[in-house]
Design an enzyme around this catalytic site. Sequence first.
Site, PDB file in Angstrom:
ATOM      1  N   PHE A  59      45.439  -7.231  49.761  1.00 22.36           N
ATOM      2  CA  PHE A  59      45.495  -6.287  48.648  1.00 22.36           C
ATOM      3  C   PHE A  59      46.601  -5.251  48.819  1.00 22.36           C
ATOM      4  O   PHE A  59      47.589  -5.234  48.070  1.00 22.36           O
ATOM      5  CB  PHE A  59      44.126  -5.625  48.489  1.00 22.36           C
ATOM      6  N   ASP A  66      50.931 -13.479  57.645  1.00 27.47           N
ATOM      7  CA  ASP A  66      49.541 -13.387  57.185  1.00 27.47           C
ATOM      8  C   ASP A  66      48.794 -14.651  57.585  1.00 27.47           C
ATOM      9  O   ASP A  66      49.322 -15.758  57.461  1.00 27.47           O
ATOM     10  CB  ASP A  66      49.494 -13.201  55.661  1.00 27.47           C
ATOM     11  N   LEU A  84      46.133 -15.696  56.069  1.00 26.10           N
ATOM     12  CA  LEU A  84      45.551 -16.251  54.834  1.00 26.10           C
ATOM     13  C   LEU A  84      44.071 -16.572  55.016  1.00 26.10           C
ATOM     14  O   LEU A  84      43.615 -17.693  54.794  1.00 26.10           O
ATOM     15  CB  LEU A  84      46.320 -17.479  54.350  1.00 26.10           C
ATOM     16  N   THR A 105      39.873  -9.266  64.928  1.00 22.34           N
ATOM     17  CA  THR A 105      41.107  -8.982  64.189  1.00 22.34           C
ATOM     18  C   THR A 105      41.600  -7.561  64.405  1.00 22.34           C
ATOM     19  O   THR A 105      42.772  -7.336  64.730  1.00 22.34           O
ATOM     20  CB  THR A 105      40.897  -9.236  62.689  1.00 22.34           C
ATOM     21  N   THR A 139      42.422   3.997  58.002  1.00 23.88           N
ATOM     22  CA  THR A 139      41.490   4.417  56.962  1.00 23.88           C
ATOM     23  C   THR A 139      40.881   5.774  57.272  1.00 23.88           C
ATOM     24  O   THR A 139      40.778   6.167  58.446  1.00 23.88           O
ATOM     25  CB  THR A 139      40.358   3.373  56.816  1.00 23.88           C
ATOM     26  N   ASP A 140      40.435   6.471  56.230  1.00 20.97           N
ATOM     27  CA  ASP A 140      39.734   7.740  56.445  1.00 20.97           C
ATOM     28  C   ASP A 140      38.335   7.543  57.023  1.00 20.97           C
ATOM     29  O   ASP A 140      37.719   8.481  57.519  1.00 20.97           O
ATOM     30  CB  ASP A 140      39.660   8.548  55.146  1.00 20.97           C
ATOM     31  N   GLU A 141      37.835   6.309  56.986  1.00 15.80           N
ATOM     32  CA  GLU A 141      36.469   6.063  57.447  1.00 15.80           C
ATOM     33  C   GLU A 141      36.293   6.283  58.946  1.00 15.80           C
ATOM     34  O   GLU A 141      35.164   6.418  59.427  1.00 15.80           O
ATOM     35  CB  GLU A 141      36.023   4.654  57.058  1.00 15.80           C
ATOM     36  N   TYR A 192      33.030  -1.757  60.929  1.00  9.65           N
ATOM     37  CA  TYR A 192      34.390  -1.736  60.402  1.00  9.65           C
ATOM     38  C   TYR A 192      35.135  -0.488  60.862  1.00  9.65           C
ATOM     39  O   TYR A 192      36.227  -0.572  61.438  1.00  9.65           O
ATOM     40  CB  TYR A 192      34.380  -1.805  58.877  1.00  9.65           C
ATOM     41  N   LYS A 220      38.439   0.002  63.374  1.00 12.02           N
ATOM     42  CA  LYS A 220      39.688   0.645  62.983  1.00 12.02           C
ATOM     43  C   LYS A 220      39.969   1.860  63.872  1.00 12.02           C
ATOM     44  O   LYS A 220      41.119   2.125  64.226  1.00 12.02           O
ATOM     45  CB  LYS A 220      39.643   1.056  61.511  1.00 12.02           C
ATOM     46  N   PRO A 256      26.111  -3.882  40.428  1.00 15.86           N
ATOM     47  CA  PRO A 256      25.304  -3.364  41.532  1.00 15.86           C
ATOM     48  C   PRO A 256      25.823  -2.025  42.049  1.00 15.86           C
ATOM     49  O   PRO A 256      27.006  -1.869  42.339  1.00 15.86           O
ATOM     50  CB  PRO A 256      25.433  -4.452  42.598  1.00 15.86           C
ATOM     51  N   ARG A 270      33.638   9.303  47.147  1.00 15.39           N
ATOM     52  CA  ARG A 270      34.862   8.785  47.754  1.00 15.39           C
ATOM     53  C   ARG A 270      36.074   9.455  47.106  1.00 15.39           C
ATOM     54  O   ARG A 270      36.027   9.875  45.956  1.00 15.39           O
ATOM     55  CB  ARG A 270      34.967   7.257  47.571  1.00 15.39           C
TER      56      ARG A 270
END
Length: 355
Positions: A10, A31, A33, A98, A132-134, A158, A162, A213, A222
């Site tokens: 993305f 990549d 894929l 990964t 990421t901000d997470e 996740y 990261k 959902p 967010r």
Amino acid sequence: MILVTGGAGFIGSNFVLDWLEQSDELVLNLDKLTYAGNMDNLARLEGDRRHQFVRGDICDRDAVLALLQRHTPRAIVHFAAESHVDRSIHAPGDFITTNVNGTFALLEAARAYWGGLDAGQRGAFRFLHISTDEVYGSLGPGDPPFTEATPYAPNSPYSASKASSDHLVRAYHHTYGLPALTINCSNNYGPFQFPEKLIPLVIANALAGKPLPVYGDGGQVRDWLYVGDHCRAIRRVLEAGRPGEVYNAGGGNEMKNIDVVHALCAILDTLAPKAQGSYASQVSFVPDRPGHDRRYAVDAGKIGRELAWCPLETFASGIRKTVQWYLDNQQWVANVQTGAYMSWVEKNYVNRGNA
């Protein structure tokens, strides 16, 4: 030339397309894929000699090093990652493989390659890590937004993976001198986002007449960043960021998930109205996911002060562009909604039942 890892995903594909609209500098796109990597994202580059695609795995250090030595890029922009919290809950091992082991292997290859460059090339080389901000955890309702000095407190497999990759990048700069930088972004949205994430999932389900959902009470907050603005931030950090530094990029658009869903429904009611009623009638609350962070918010002051970056899109402008893109690219959506994807949706949402 620059090397982009995960450039069929993305954000990576948006970056590659954006880069080649702004520059004629070659892109070597690596990549694996997996399910989220999609060559259809890069269809407009078919036959473009400025873009060279290589299918490969960042975990394969020797193959990556050979690629670097053969093509001699001046920079690595590292997007390749498993990136969906829900999938990390069901299969955390993939995220360790990964995001942690893969980043480690990539750093090792980059260090070996960088060490073999002449002094001028070594000084100009950059390793830019997209995070990421997470990694910062969850904020309370009145807490100030995350800054680059916020302590790490990841709450999902996740975000923990990261955070681990962020620490490795930092360590390789401080230990070996690798000229590495990190950008921690808030929630991205826009074209080519795989429809497991909230915004494209809601659009796809709405048009298909399926339930929309929403986890728990939908009150999770967010900060939303249009992917084109994120690409601009990455270019600025690559161009002028200081090695060893971290830059937070946020959209300044804090919204509750339920408000995002209702905004999408309102736009769809205008652009693709149903025969009767509103798409909002399809909203369905489902049991919350484990350990769901309540709020993220990003202070982008540092990147604004040092690199003169700020987002150009408001949420209102960016989300309308996004909905229109999905309406105009229904075949792309159909192509990515494979049997494996539908099985995932069934497992993650339908089998939860209604709250």
